[in-house]
Scaffold this active site. Structure first.
Site, short mmCIF file in Angstrom:
data_model
loop_
_atom_site.label_atom_id
_atom_site.label_comp_id
_atom_site.label_asym_id
_atom_site.label_seq_id
_atom_site.Cartn_x
_atom_site.Cartn_y
_atom_site.Cartn_z
N THR A 90 18.80 2.49 -6.27
CA THR A 90 19.75 3.22 -5.41
C THR A 90 19.18 3.50 -4.02
OG1 THR A 90 18.88 5.37 -6.06
CG2 THR A 90 20.62 4.43 -7.46
N ASP A 134 5.04 -2.57 1.35
CA ASP A 134 5.08 -1.25 0.70
C ASP A 134 3.81 -0.47 1.07
OD1 ASP A 134 4.54 0.81 -1.35
OD2 ASP A 134 6.38 0.04 -2.24
N ARG A 160 11.21 6.67 -3.89
CA ARG A 160 12.51 6.08 -3.65
C ARG A 160 12.90 5.27 -4.87
NH1 ARG A 160 13.88 2.25 1.41
NH2 ARG A 160 12.65 0.79 0.22
C1 PRP Z 1 8.04 4.90 0.74
C2 PRP Z 1 7.56 5.55 2.03
C3 PRP Z 1 8.59 6.62 2.25
C4 PRP Z 1 9.85 5.97 1.75
C5 PRP Z 1 10.64 5.50 2.93
O1 PRP Z 1 7.67 5.66 -0.36
O2 PRP Z 1 6.24 6.02 1.96
O3 PRP Z 1 8.32 7.82 1.55
O4 PRP Z 1 9.46 4.86 0.93
O5 PRP Z 1 11.88 5.01 2.54
P1 PRP Z 1 13.25 5.74 2.91
O6 PRP Z 1 13.17 6.09 4.37
O7 PRP Z 1 14.28 4.69 2.63
O8 PRP Z 1 13.40 6.93 2.02
P2 PRP Z 1 7.87 5.17 -1.87
O9 PRP Z 1 9.18 5.61 -2.40
O10 PRP Z 1 7.58 3.70 -1.96
O11 PRP Z 1 6.79 6.03 -2.64
P3 PRP Z 1 5.19 5.93 -2.61
O12 PRP Z 1 4.73 6.49 -1.28
O13 PRP Z 1 4.80 6.81 -3.74
O14 PRP Z 1 4.78 4.52 -2.79
N1 URA Z 2 8.85 2.01 1.99
C1 URA Z 2 7.81 1.21 2.33
O1 URA Z 2 6.67 1.47 1.90
N2 URA Z 2 8.05 0.14 3.09
C2 URA Z 2 9.26 -0.15 3.58
O2 URA Z 2 9.41 -1.14 4.31
C3 URA Z 2 10.34 0.69 3.23
C4 URA Z 2 10.11 1.76 2.44
#
Ligand code: PRP
Ligand code: URA
Length: 209
Positions: A108, A200, A104
């Site tokens: 944005t 996170d 993400r």
């Molecule tokens: C986190 C999570 C989801 C996403 C959720 O991933 O594991 O994939 O955010 O957010 P959304 O519903 O608003 O799209 P992240 O982008 O932090 O990546 P990562 O798993 O590599 O840390």
């Molecule tokens: N991704 C995460 O890992 N945590 C949140 O709360 C939202 C998006």
């Protein structure tokens, strides 16, 4: 409209509460996510079709039921989705596993695609998309879209914690996908984080920040 199933078994609620706690360390966090995923897999497999079979006990014939061989596939969204795969594989050991890489964008909040790898027979399998967090729903929707574009059948989305905004977004875009959660939280904050959430998920699983 897809079903929304909250898997609120006491064991799941207990473990999710420890997962949320900021004092829970990386090792405990990883183990608990794995355990909750395994427990949730019971609920996800509740609708597996059965066929009647007969076995011989040492005493007599016994009619019973066995899984009628539906083929399943798991598709974790990298990175955090990986943390739930082994738990589900304990219940569905013959499921094949594909991977979708999405992150993400911090500004944005839009998902950015960077990887996809799927088993060769993936189109014949019923797919479970796995990600611990369903926040805006952008990542889950993008992953489901990527699978559908390739002729696949994602039927279930499995997450630990969701915000109502994310649930609505997936239900609107993909009404054919059922959503399974361990907890439905209150809201998103101004940074797109789930409140109260767990922070996170990727960082807590892998000790990064
Ligand atoms: C986190 C999570 C989801 C996403 C959720 O991933 O594991 O994939 O955010 O957010 P959304 O519903 O608003 O799209 P992240 O982008 O932090 O990546 P990562 O798993 O590599 O840390
Ligand atoms: N991704 C995460 O890992 N945590 C949140 O709360 C939202 C998006």
């Amino acid at each position: 409209m897809g079903r929304l199933v909250i898997c609120d078994h006491p064991l799941i609620q207990h473990k999710v509460t420890i997962i949320r706690d900021k004092e829970t360390n990386t090792k405990q966090f990883r183990e608990l996510v794995d355990e909750v995923a395994m427990l949730m897999a019971y609920e996800l497999t509740r609708d597996l079709p059965l066929e009647e079979v007969t076995v011989q006990t040492p005493v007599a014939d016994a009619k019973g039921f066995m899984i009628a061989g539906r083929t399943m596939g798991l598709v974790p969204i990298l990175r955090a989705g990986l943390g739930m795969v082994d738990g589900v594989l304990q219940i569905l050991p013959s499921a094949k596993v594909g991977h979708i890489g999405l992150y993400r964008d911090h500004e944005t909040l839009q998902p950015v695609e960077y990887y996809i790898s799927l088993p060769t027979d993936v189109a014949e399998r019923e797919l479970i998309v796995i990600d611990p967090m369903l926040a805006t729903g952008g990542s889950a929707n993008a992953a489901i879209e990527m699978l559908k574009k390739r002729g696949c059948r994602p039927t279930k989305l499995m997450c630990l914690i969701a915000a109502p905004e994310g649930v609505r977004a997936v239900q609107e875009k993909h009404p054919d996908v059922d959503i399974y959660l361990a907890a439905l939280d209150e809201k998103l904050n101004e940074h797109g984080y789930i409140v109260p959430g767990l922070g996170d998920a990727g960082d807590r699983l892998y000790g990064t920040d």
